[in-house]
Design an enzyme around this catalytic site. Structure first.
Site, PDB file in Angstrom:
ATOM      1  N   ASN A  10      26.325  54.879  49.524  1.00  0.00           N
ATOM      2  CA  ASN A  10      27.372  55.717  48.928  1.00  0.00           C
ATOM      3  C   ASN A  10      26.705  56.976  48.369  1.00  0.00           C
ATOM      4  OD1 ASN A  10      29.462  56.839  47.539  1.00  0.00           O
ATOM      5  ND2 ASN A  10      29.599  55.231  45.972  1.00  0.00           N
ATOM      6  N   LYS A  12      28.104  59.645  47.282  1.00  0.00           N
ATOM      7  CA  LYS A  12      28.925  60.338  46.266  1.00  0.00           C
ATOM      8  C   LYS A  12      28.971  61.828  46.601  1.00  0.00           C
ATOM      9  CE  LYS A  12      27.849  56.637  43.116  1.00  0.00           C
ATOM     10  NZ  LYS A  12      27.812  56.130  41.768  1.00  0.00           N
ATOM     11  N   HIS A  97      36.495  52.597  44.353  1.00  0.00           N
ATOM     12  CA  HIS A  97      35.262  52.735  43.564  1.00  0.00           C
ATOM     13  C   HIS A  97      35.641  52.975  42.095  1.00  0.00           C
ATOM     14  CE1 HIS A  97      31.483  54.204  42.003  1.00  0.00           C
ATOM     15  NE2 HIS A  97      30.904  53.629  43.049  1.00  0.00           N
ATOM     16  N   GLU A 169      31.056  45.154  42.120  1.00  0.00           N
ATOM     17  CA  GLU A 169      30.219  46.180  41.498  1.00  0.00           C
ATOM     18  C   GLU A 169      30.597  46.297  40.018  1.00  0.00           C
ATOM     19  OE1 GLU A 169      28.470  50.002  43.302  1.00  0.00           O
ATOM     20  OE2 GLU A 169      30.491  50.533  42.728  1.00  0.00           O
ATOM     21  N   SER A 218      22.923  49.596  40.867  1.00  0.00           N
ATOM     22  CA  SER A 218      21.478  49.722  40.605  1.00  0.00           C
ATOM     23  C   SER A 218      20.612  48.954  41.599  1.00  0.00           C
ATOM     24  CB  SER A 218      21.136  49.291  39.177  1.00  0.00           C
ATOM     25  OG  SER A 218      21.710  50.179  38.258  1.00  0.00           O
ATOM     26  N   GLY A 239      23.961  53.362  45.750  1.00  0.00           N
ATOM     27  CA  GLY A 239      24.176  54.777  45.466  1.00  0.00           C
ATOM     28  C   GLY A 239      22.860  55.529  45.463  1.00  0.00           C
TER      29      GLY A 239
HETATM   30  P1  PGA Z   1      23.945  52.986  42.167  1.00  0.00           P
HETATM   31  O1  PGA Z   1      25.450  53.374  42.587  1.00  0.00           O
HETATM   32  O2  PGA Z   1      23.353  52.211  43.319  1.00  0.00           O
HETATM   33  O3  PGA Z   1      23.288  54.308  41.952  1.00  0.00           O
HETATM   34  O4  PGA Z   1      24.045  52.158  40.947  1.00  0.00           O
HETATM   35  C1  PGA Z   1      26.280  52.450  43.196  1.00  0.00           C
HETATM   36  C2  PGA Z   1      27.675  53.002  43.239  1.00  0.00           C
HETATM   37  O5  PGA Z   1      28.160  53.560  42.256  1.00  0.00           O
HETATM   38  O6  PGA Z   1      28.345  52.894  44.260  1.00  0.00           O
END
Ligand code: PGA
Length: 261
Positions: A10, A12, A97, A169, A218, A239
């Site tokens: 992802n 973003k 999300h 998540e 994470s 992410g």
């Molecule tokens: P992260 O993000 O892996 O940076 O925690 C995951 C997400 O928000 O989809």
């Protein structure tokens, strides 16, 4: 039941179009021994979907997903994007999300409608569910996750379950929310079992076994094995670590090795 394991990146709105294409080129250079046994999906921003889709054809096993879609087929929705607009480029789409639920007020009902719409158009919905820190502290994790999943299931059929990916998540575990520490893999697996139980309650054990459930929050190249090694965890949604080509490829390799149970 054996599942095709899943990796979702992802991105973003972290990368400009130029940077997104450069990152894909760097991934391609490292992708020689990337296993194609993993359903690996990269989700850049809308303006990069078309070019990313034509480029990932050169990277064996990699597919493109969108980060959102509108719940209606068409209409006067300034600034929104319809399923027919992403379908030529994307095979998957992230919906629900927490950043959209929290910041743009997306409801459980709208997320469920988006899932049904994507399935009707032959795209794989990657539906995010999870509790906030406050809900967790109040002992409401089971309640909140159950609400999200139950509303989702009302819009699906038994057959659709096999086409869907649910991401558990926890909102507090997302790296952008600065978690004190990533969640305990055992705790994560318990909550994912809850999701499968809810699906079984609605559609029976056999159909629920076909559902793929992945973990997000994470995840990085160092800890991905701990999460996907848990029984019932079919992969990961990542992410910030997925923006780094070396980690991107390494996580796919690990997921391919651990597989799913
Ligand atoms: P992260 O993000 O892996 O940076 O925690 C995951 C997400 O928000 O989809």
């Amino acid at each position: 039941m054996e599942h095709v394991p899943v990796f979702v990146a992802n991105w973003k709105m972290a990368l400009s179009h130029k940077a997104a294409m450069e990152t894909l080129k760097a991934i391609k250079k490292l992708a020689k021994d990337m296993p194609d046994s993993v359903e690996a999906v990269v989700c850049p921003s809308f303006p990069s979907l078309a070019e990313a889709a034509s480029f990932v054809g050169k990277i064996s096993g990699l597919q493109v997903g969108a980060q959102n879609v509108h719940w209606e087929e068409s209409g006067a929705w300034t600034g929104e994007v319809a399923v027919s607009q992403i379908a030529p480029f994307a095979s998957h789409c992230i919906i629900g999300h927490s950043e959209r639920r929290r910041l743009t007020g997306e409801t459980d009902q709208q997320v469920a409608e988006k899932a049904a719409l994507l399935i009707r158009h032959g795209l794989v919905p990657i539906v995010c569910v999870g509790e906030s820190w406050e809900e967790r502290q109040a002992g409401e994790t089971v309640k909140r996750v159950s609400e999200q999943v139950e509303v989702l299931l009302t819009k699906l059929t038994r057959v659709a379950l096999a086409k869907l990916i649910v991401t558990y998540e926890p909102i507090w575990a997302i790296s952008a929310n600065n978690p004190v520490a990533p969640p305990d893999p055992d705790e994560v697996a318990q909550n994912m079992l809850l999701i499968r139980k809810l699906a079984a309650g609605q559609f029976g054990n056999e159909a629920a076994e076909r559902l793929r459930i992945i973990y997000g929050g994470s995840v990085d190249a160092d800890n991905v094995k701990q999460y996907v090694g848990e029984p019932g965890v079919d992969g990961a949604l990542v992410g910030s670590a997925s923006l780094k080509p070396v980690q991107f490829v390494s996580m796919i390799k690990t997921i391919g090795e651990v597989g799913s149970t």
